[in-house]
Scaffold this motif. Structure first.
Motif: not given
Length: 103
Positions: A6-15
């Motif tokens: 949950f601490g990741e700084s990238w947006p999930a849409r990058d998946l």
């Protein structure tokens, strides 16, 4: 570790930019937060460049790789086989097949 996830700084849409197949496995009896996170990852990946496979194992919990090893191993083996087939097609045709499937 959920804190790290949950601490990741990238947006999930990058998946959606993944150029590889995605296999997401969760157990029916896993904690709700685990199931929800897996569902969100699969939804966010959407129609990624590779095949997206989601598997929910009935009667399995968070430790499915130990308690349901045969099923988990079969899913991983299938995933590797399909990834190899997709990679071979890609190297021959120069393109990557887009699809979405459920296991």
């Amino acid at each position: 570790n959920f804190t790290a996830c949950f601490g990741e700084s990238w947006p999930a849409r990058d998946l959606r930019r993944l150029a590889m197949p995605l296999l997401a496995i969760s157990g029916e009896d896993s904690p709700a937060v685990t199931r929800r996170l897996t569902d969100k990852l699969v939804d966010a990946a959407g129609d990624a460049a590779g095949e997206v496979t989601a598997a929910r194992l009935f009667g399995a919990g968070h430790m499915a790789p130990l308690t349901h090893a045969a099923v988990v191993n079969a899913l991983i083996a299938r995933h590797i086989r399909l990834a190899g087939e997709s990679g071979a097609r890609e190297s021959r045709s120069g393109s990557f097949r887009r699809s979405s499937a459920a296991a």
